[in-house]
Design a protein around this motif. Structure first.
Motif, PDB file in Angstrom:
ATOM      1  N   LYS A  50     -29.419 102.622  28.143  1.00 49.06           N
ATOM      2  CA  LYS A  50     -30.039 102.935  26.859  1.00 49.06           C
ATOM      3  C   LYS A  50     -29.352 102.111  25.783  1.00 49.06           C
ATOM      4  N   PRO A  51     -30.137 101.375  25.008  1.00 48.59           N
ATOM      5  CA  PRO A  51     -29.509 100.569  23.957  1.00 48.59           C
ATOM      6  C   PRO A  51     -28.886 101.469  22.894  1.00 48.59           C
ATOM      7  N   GLN A  52     -27.715 101.065  22.453  1.00 45.83           N
ATOM      8  CA  GLN A  52     -27.047 101.834  21.411  1.00 45.83           C
ATOM      9  C   GLN A  52     -27.614 101.421  20.059  1.00 45.83           C
ATOM     10  N   ILE A  53     -28.060 102.412  19.333  1.00 48.89           N
ATOM     11  CA  ILE A  53     -28.600 102.149  18.010  1.00 48.89           C
ATOM     12  C   ILE A  53     -27.435 102.163  17.031  1.00 48.89           C
ATOM     13  N   GLU A  54     -27.242 101.026  16.411  1.00 43.88           N
ATOM     14  CA  GLU A  54     -26.124 100.906  15.490  1.00 43.88           C
ATOM     15  C   GLU A  54     -26.506 101.520  14.147  1.00 43.88           C
ATOM     16  N   LYS A  55     -25.673 102.426  13.680  1.00 45.36           N
ATOM     17  CA  LYS A  55     -25.914 103.053  12.382  1.00 45.36           C
ATOM     18  C   LYS A  55     -25.487 102.083  11.287  1.00 45.36           C
ATOM     19  N   PRO A  56     -26.281 101.970  10.252  1.00 44.79           N
ATOM     20  CA  PRO A  56     -25.884 101.066   9.169  1.00 44.79           C
ATOM     21  C   PRO A  56     -24.687 101.645   8.408  1.00 44.79           C
ATOM     22  N   GLN A  57     -23.840 100.756   7.934  1.00 42.74           N
ATOM     23  CA  GLN A  57     -22.698 101.178   7.127  1.00 42.74           C
ATOM     24  C   GLN A  57     -23.230 101.731   5.804  1.00 42.74           C
ATOM     25  N   LEU A  58     -22.702 102.883   5.403  1.00 46.44           N
ATOM     26  CA  LEU A  58     -23.092 103.503   4.137  1.00 46.44           C
ATOM     27  C   LEU A  58     -21.987 103.325   3.104  1.00 46.44           C
ATOM     28  N   PHE A  59     -22.399 103.321   1.839  1.00 46.01           N
ATOM     29  CA  PHE A  59     -21.464 103.105   0.741  1.00 46.01           C
ATOM     30  C   PHE A  59     -21.742 104.085  -0.393  1.00 46.01           C
ATOM     31  N   TYR A  60     -20.667 104.411  -1.132  1.00 40.81           N
ATOM     32  CA  TYR A  60     -20.804 105.100  -2.413  1.00 40.81           C
ATOM     33  C   TYR A  60     -20.754 104.011  -3.479  1.00 40.81           C
ATOM     34  N   ILE A  61     -21.335 104.283  -4.626  1.00 41.21           N
ATOM     35  CA  ILE A  61     -21.116 103.399  -5.780  1.00 41.21           C
ATOM     36  C   ILE A  61     -20.197 104.168  -6.716  1.00 41.21           C
ATOM     37  N   ASP A  62     -18.979 103.667  -6.827  1.00 39.80           N
ATOM     38  CA  ASP A  62     -17.920 104.304  -7.610  1.00 39.80           C
ATOM     39  C   ASP A  62     -17.753 103.513  -8.912  1.00 39.80           C
ATOM     40  N   LEU A  63     -18.287 104.059 -10.002  1.00 37.99           N
ATOM     41  CA  LEU A  63     -18.247 103.366 -11.286  1.00 37.99           C
ATOM     42  C   LEU A  63     -16.949 103.693 -12.026  1.00 37.99           C
ATOM     43  N   PRO A  64     -16.209 102.690 -12.462  1.00 38.83           N
ATOM     44  CA  PRO A  64     -14.939 102.944 -13.164  1.00 38.83           C
ATOM     45  C   PRO A  64     -15.170 103.433 -14.598  1.00 38.83           C
ATOM     46  N   LYS A  65     -14.073 103.848 -15.246  1.00 34.92           N
ATOM     47  CA  LYS A  65     -14.105 104.397 -16.609  1.00 34.92           C
ATOM     48  C   LYS A  65     -14.745 103.453 -17.615  1.00 34.92           C
ATOM     49  N   VAL A  66     -14.667 102.185 -17.367  1.00 32.85           N
ATOM     50  CA  VAL A  66     -15.145 101.221 -18.360  1.00 32.85           C
ATOM     51  C   VAL A  66     -16.621 101.375 -18.670  1.00 32.85           C
ATOM     52  N   PHE A  67     -17.361 102.046 -17.812  1.00 35.22           N
ATOM     53  CA  PHE A  67     -18.774 102.266 -18.078  1.00 35.22           C
ATOM     54  C   PHE A  67     -18.984 103.396 -19.080  1.00 35.22           C
ATOM     55  N   GLY A  68     -17.897 104.102 -19.436  1.00 34.53           N
ATOM     56  CA  GLY A  68     -17.982 105.170 -20.421  1.00 34.53           C
ATOM     57  C   GLY A  68     -18.637 106.428 -19.883  1.00 34.53           C
ATOM     58  N   LEU A  69     -18.738 106.539 -18.562  1.00 32.50           N
ATOM     59  CA  LEU A  69     -19.384 107.703 -17.960  1.00 32.50           C
ATOM     60  C   LEU A  69     -18.378 108.764 -17.534  1.00 32.50           C
ATOM     61  N   SER A  70     -17.099 108.413 -17.488  1.00 36.00           N
ATOM     62  CA  SER A  70     -16.085 109.353 -17.011  1.00 36.00           C
ATOM     63  C   SER A  70     -15.392 110.013 -18.185  1.00 36.00           C
ATOM     64  N   ASP A  71     -14.953 111.260 -17.956  1.00 31.31           N
ATOM     65  CA  ASP A  71     -14.133 111.908 -18.983  1.00 31.31           C
ATOM     66  C   ASP A  71     -12.679 111.551 -18.723  1.00 31.31           C
ATOM     67  N   SER A  72     -11.773 112.055 -19.505  1.00 32.51           N
ATOM     68  CA  SER A  72     -10.365 111.669 -19.410  1.00 32.51           C
ATOM     69  C   SER A  72      -9.671 112.224 -18.172  1.00 32.51           C
ATOM     70  N   THR A  73     -10.229 113.223 -17.497  1.00 30.11           N
ATOM     71  CA  THR A  73      -9.564 113.807 -16.329  1.00 30.11           C
ATOM     72  C   THR A  73      -9.917 113.095 -15.033  1.00 30.11           C
ATOM     73  N   SER A  74     -10.909 112.249 -15.025  1.00 28.34           N
ATOM     74  CA  SER A  74     -11.330 111.587 -13.802  1.00 28.34           C
ATOM     75  C   SER A  74     -11.453 110.094 -14.027  1.00 28.34           C
ATOM     76  N   ASP A  75     -11.021 109.312 -13.049  1.00 24.10           N
ATOM     77  CA  ASP A  75     -11.129 107.863 -13.146  1.00 24.10           C
ATOM     78  C   ASP A  75     -12.432 107.345 -12.538  1.00 24.10           C
ATOM     79  N   SER A  76     -13.179 108.196 -11.864  1.00 25.77           N
ATOM     80  CA  SER A  76     -14.361 107.725 -11.151  1.00 25.77           C
ATOM     81  C   SER A  76     -15.589 108.561 -11.445  1.00 25.77           C
ATOM     82  N   THR A  77     -16.708 107.883 -11.416  1.00 22.37           N
ATOM     83  CA  THR A  77     -18.008 108.530 -11.491  1.00 22.37           C
ATOM     84  C   THR A  77     -18.858 107.894 -10.403  1.00 22.37           C
TER      85      THR A  77
END
Length: 185
Positions: A112-139
């Motif tokens: 049976k051929p092995q079905i390769e799962k595609p690599q998944l990613f998060y998009i982690d936006l840094p503070k510079v986008f102005g979307l994060s508050d002061s308690t978190s570095d990531s959005t």
């Protein structure tokens, strides 16, 4: 000891069947003394399966007729099978035809051929986008529709998992913020 051998050794000294046949344990042990469990069928790659099916339909074929069917993986599988089972001799293309014929007669299963799962990613936006508050570095991106990011979240629990193609469909510049999803996340 296999289950069959165990049951055979646990039989009473003599047996009378429903048909009135009489067997004693010594006779049964003599009949089955050389019994061996059946070996598992070899597992062949898909192209070897296709070659076997071709040979069944075209029984006057030569090995060169299989050139368009048998891939390098299939050829190496045949070499390995031949090397492990000395009944088939060494090398030779005719021996490969003999192996394929042997498999057609004795049976095999298809890998049976092995079905390769595609690599998944998060998009982690840094503070510079102005979307994060002061308690978190990531959005993290939590919703994207029709190539447009519409919602964000502070943690990975609600973050959207995207494939490479999905990130490119939003904007390939988001690759710089892509974080691979670890197994189990």
């Amino acid at each position: 000891m296999t289950k069959f051998e165990e049951e055979l050794s646990n039989l009473p000294v003599s047996i009378v069947t429903n048909d009135g046949d009489y067997w004693n344990k010594a006779q049964l042990l003599t009949v089955f003394k050389d019994w061996q469990p059946q070996q598992a069928l070899p597992v062949v790659p898909e192209d070897v399966d296709k070659a076997i099916k071709y040979l069944k339909k075209h029984n006057n074929s030569t090995f060169s007729d299989l050139g368009g069917i048998l891939t390098e993986k299939g050829f190496w599988w045949l070499n390995d099978f031949q090397f492990k089972d000395r009944r088939f001799g060494f090398g030779g293309l005719n021996n490969k035809l003999f192996i394929l014929s042997h498999l057609a007669i004795t049976g095999y299963t298809v890998e049976k051929p092995q079905i390769e799962k595609p690599q998944l990613f998060y998009i982690d936006l840094p503070k510079v986008f102005g979307l994060s508050d002061s308690t978190s570095d990531s959005t993290f991106v939590s919703k994207a529709e029709s190539g447009i990011i519409s919602e964000f979240t502070k943690g990975k629990d609600y973050a959207l998992k995207l494939t490479e193609q999905e990130i490119n469909s939003i904007d390939e510049r988001y690759w710089q913020f892509a974080v691979p999803v670890e197994d189990g996340e």
